[in-house]
Structures are given as structure tokens and as C-alpha cells.
Design a protein around this motif. Structure first.
Motif, mmCIF file in Angstrom:
data_model
loop_
_atom_site.group_PDB
_atom_site.id
_atom_site.type_symbol
_atom_site.label_atom_id
_atom_site.label_comp_id
_atom_site.label_asym_id
_atom_site.label_seq_id
_atom_site.Cartn_x
_atom_site.Cartn_y
_atom_site.Cartn_z
ATOM 1 N N GLU A 281 -16.210 -3.499 13.396
ATOM 2 C CA GLU A 281 -15.873 -2.876 12.117
ATOM 3 C C GLU A 281 -14.791 -3.705 11.436
ATOM 4 O O GLU A 281 -14.374 -4.729 11.930
ATOM 5 C CB GLU A 281 -15.389 -1.439 12.339
ATOM 6 N N SER A 282 -14.327 -3.224 10.306
ATOM 7 C CA SER A 282 -13.258 -3.930 9.605
ATOM 8 C C SER A 282 -11.964 -3.850 10.425
ATOM 9 O O SER A 282 -11.888 -3.138 11.425
ATOM 10 C CB SER A 282 -13.050 -3.339 8.214
ATOM 11 N N THR A 283 -10.947 -4.544 9.969
ATOM 12 C CA THR A 283 -9.683 -4.615 10.696
ATOM 13 C C THR A 283 -9.092 -3.232 10.910
ATOM 14 O O THR A 283 -8.970 -2.448 9.970
ATOM 15 C CB THR A 283 -8.678 -5.494 9.930
ATOM 16 N N LEU A 284 -8.755 -2.938 12.140
ATOM 17 C CA LEU A 284 -8.121 -1.673 12.492
ATOM 18 C C LEU A 284 -6.609 -1.781 12.338
ATOM 19 O O LEU A 284 -5.963 -0.936 11.741
ATOM 20 C CB LEU A 284 -8.483 -1.311 13.936
ATOM 21 N N VAL A 285 -6.053 -2.881 12.882
ATOM 22 C CA VAL A 285 -4.598 -3.041 12.876
ATOM 23 C C VAL A 285 -4.227 -4.519 12.930
ATOM 24 O O VAL A 285 -4.913 -5.316 13.555
ATOM 25 C CB VAL A 285 -3.964 -2.265 14.067
ATOM 26 N N ASP A 286 -3.165 -4.857 12.225
ATOM 27 C CA ASP A 286 -2.530 -6.167 12.349
ATOM 28 C C ASP A 286 -1.373 -5.993 13.319
ATOM 29 O O ASP A 286 -0.623 -5.016 13.218
ATOM 30 C CB ASP A 286 -1.943 -6.639 11.015
ATOM 31 N N ILE A 287 -1.220 -6.936 14.231
ATOM 32 C CA ILE A 287 -0.092 -6.918 15.165
ATOM 33 C C ILE A 287 0.703 -8.194 14.952
ATOM 34 O O ILE A 287 0.144 -9.292 14.986
ATOM 35 C CB ILE A 287 -0.558 -6.833 16.625
ATOM 36 N N LYS A 288 1.991 -8.022 14.731
ATOM 37 C CA LYS A 288 2.899 -9.169 14.602
ATOM 38 C C LYS A 288 4.045 -8.968 15.576
ATOM 39 O O LYS A 288 4.511 -7.845 15.783
ATOM 40 C CB LYS A 288 3.434 -9.270 13.174
ATOM 41 N N ILE A 289 4.484 -10.069 16.180
ATOM 42 C CA ILE A 289 5.577 -9.996 17.146
ATOM 43 C C ILE A 289 6.726 -10.894 16.718
ATOM 44 O O ILE A 289 6.535 -11.865 15.988
ATOM 45 C CB ILE A 289 5.110 -10.368 18.575
ATOM 46 N N GLU A 290 7.904 -10.543 17.207
ATOM 47 C CA GLU A 290 9.109 -11.324 16.932
ATOM 48 C C GLU A 290 10.018 -11.219 18.152
ATOM 49 O O GLU A 290 10.334 -10.113 18.600
ATOM 50 C CB GLU A 290 9.812 -10.747 15.707
ATOM 51 N N GLU A 291 10.403 -12.351 18.699
ATOM 52 C CA GLU A 291 11.307 -12.343 19.838
ATOM 53 C C GLU A 291 12.717 -11.991 19.382
ATOM 54 O O GLU A 291 13.178 -12.457 18.352
ATOM 55 C CB GLU A 291 11.300 -13.691 20.549
ATOM 56 N N PHE B 76 -1.451 -0.575 10.462
ATOM 57 C CA PHE B 76 -2.798 -0.017 10.476
ATOM 58 C C PHE B 76 -3.441 -0.149 9.106
ATOM 59 O O PHE B 76 -2.790 0.011 8.078
ATOM 60 C CB PHE B 76 -2.772 1.446 10.923
ATOM 61 N N LYS B 77 -4.734 -0.429 9.094
ATOM 62 C CA LYS B 77 -5.491 -0.669 7.860
ATOM 63 C C LYS B 77 -6.515 0.459 7.660
ATOM 64 O O LYS B 77 -7.491 0.543 8.384
ATOM 65 C CB LYS B 77 -6.246 -2.003 7.936
ATOM 66 N N GLU B 78 -6.275 1.312 6.696
ATOM 67 C CA GLU B 78 -7.228 2.362 6.325
ATOM 68 C C GLU B 78 -7.864 3.025 7.541
ATOM 69 O O GLU B 78 -9.092 3.031 7.699
ATOM 70 C CB GLU B 78 -8.299 1.799 5.396
ATOM 71 N N THR B 79 -7.038 3.568 8.403
ATOM 72 C CA THR B 79 -7.514 4.222 9.615
ATOM 73 C C THR B 79 -7.050 5.670 9.625
ATOM 74 O O THR B 79 -6.028 6.021 9.041
ATOM 75 C CB THR B 79 -6.971 3.523 10.873
ATOM 76 N N GLU C 184 -6.451 9.855 14.028
ATOM 77 C CA GLU C 184 -7.125 9.870 15.325
ATOM 78 C C GLU C 184 -7.372 8.443 15.828
ATOM 79 O O GLU C 184 -7.143 8.142 17.000
ATOM 80 C CB GLU C 184 -8.449 10.622 15.228
ATOM 81 N N GLN C 185 -7.827 7.550 14.938
ATOM 82 C CA GLN C 185 -8.041 6.149 15.316
ATOM 83 C C GLN C 185 -6.723 5.500 15.726
ATOM 84 O O GLN C 185 -6.674 4.736 16.694
ATOM 85 C CB GLN C 185 -8.654 5.362 14.162
ATOM 86 N N GLN C 186 -5.668 5.785 14.989
ATOM 87 C CA GLN C 186 -4.353 5.231 15.310
ATOM 88 C C GLN C 186 -3.879 5.731 16.665
ATOM 89 O O GLN C 186 -3.409 4.947 17.497
ATOM 90 C CB GLN C 186 -3.341 5.596 14.226
ATOM 91 N N ALA C 187 -4.011 7.029 16.911
ATOM 92 C CA ALA C 187 -3.579 7.605 18.188
ATOM 93 C C ALA C 187 -4.383 7.027 19.355
ATOM 94 O O ALA C 187 -3.817 6.721 20.410
ATOM 95 C CB ALA C 187 -3.706 9.128 18.147
ATOM 96 N N ASP C 188 -5.698 6.870 19.171
ATOM 97 C CA ASP C 188 -6.539 6.290 20.226
ATOM 98 C C ASP C 188 -6.124 4.860 20.529
ATOM 99 O O ASP C 188 -6.042 4.451 21.691
ATOM 100 C CB ASP C 188 -8.019 6.313 19.832
ATOM 101 N N PHE C 189 -5.848 4.084 19.473
ATOM 102 C CA PHE C 189 -5.433 2.701 19.673
ATOM 103 C C PHE C 189 -4.101 2.642 20.422
ATOM 104 O O PHE C 189 -3.963 1.893 21.394
ATOM 105 C CB PHE C 189 -5.309 1.953 18.346
#
Length: 93
Positions: free
Chosen positions: A39-49, A69-72, A75-80
Motif C-alpha cells: 500500500e502507500s506509505t504508512l510511516v516515515d521513520i527518521k533517526i538522530e543520534e 504517520f501518513k494518512e493512517t 488503529e493502523q498506527q497502534a498496530d504498527f
């Protein structure tokens, strides 16, 4: 999180992706896009030390993780998040 960026990447692109229905696309060594079942993007993850935490002789890595999170649905967010923490949990208890 108590991860180095190298440990985070290894877990994200390893067991988290191979043992779940999520797919991962790396945009840089600090940025990933996660999709679920093509499906389309669920979430972008960015990290920073961040600077490590030092307690006596113990030094713990600190990694700031941003989830966008992108248009989720909630429930989708909680599952992720539930799945994410299952694979990224360290320590006992």
C-alpha cells in the motif's frame, strides 16, 4: 531508544521486515519509509543520534526516533507501534 544507528538499521531491515507484513525503503542511513502489504506509505521513520547516557562506568547509546504517520487510522498506527516495539524491545520484563 538505547540503540546505535547501526543496531537500529540492522533490526529494522532484518527481523522487523522479514517477519512482519511491513516493507522498508531506505532513503538515507537515517531515513526510511515503511509500507504495509504494497500500500502507500504508512510511516516515515527518521533517526538522530544523541549524546550517550553515562551512569558510573556504564555508557548507553541514545537514539531519537521520529515517526511521521501518513494518512493512517489510529488503529493502523497502534498496530504498527505495537509491532515495532515487539521487535525493538531490549532487556527483561
Amino acid at each position: 531508544m538505547g540503540y546505535t544507528s547501526k543496531e537500529f538499521k540492522k533490526t529494522l531491515q532484518g527481523s522487523f521486515i522479514t517477519q512482519t507484513s511491513y516493507s522498508c525503503e531506505e532513503f538515507s542511513h537515517r531515513h526510511w519509509k515503511i509500507t504495509v502489504e504494497s500500500e502507500s506509505t504508512l510511516v516515515d521513520i527518521k533517526i538522530e543520534e544523541a549524546p550517550p547516557r553515562v551512569i558510573a562506568l556504564l555508557t548507553l547509546p541514545v537514539l531519537n526516533v521520529l515517526f511521521e504517520f501518513k494518512e493512517t487510522s489510529e488503529e493502523q498506527q497502534a498496530d504498527f507501534i505495537k509491532t515495532f516495539f515487539k521487535y525493538f524491545h531490549k532487556g527483561g520484563g
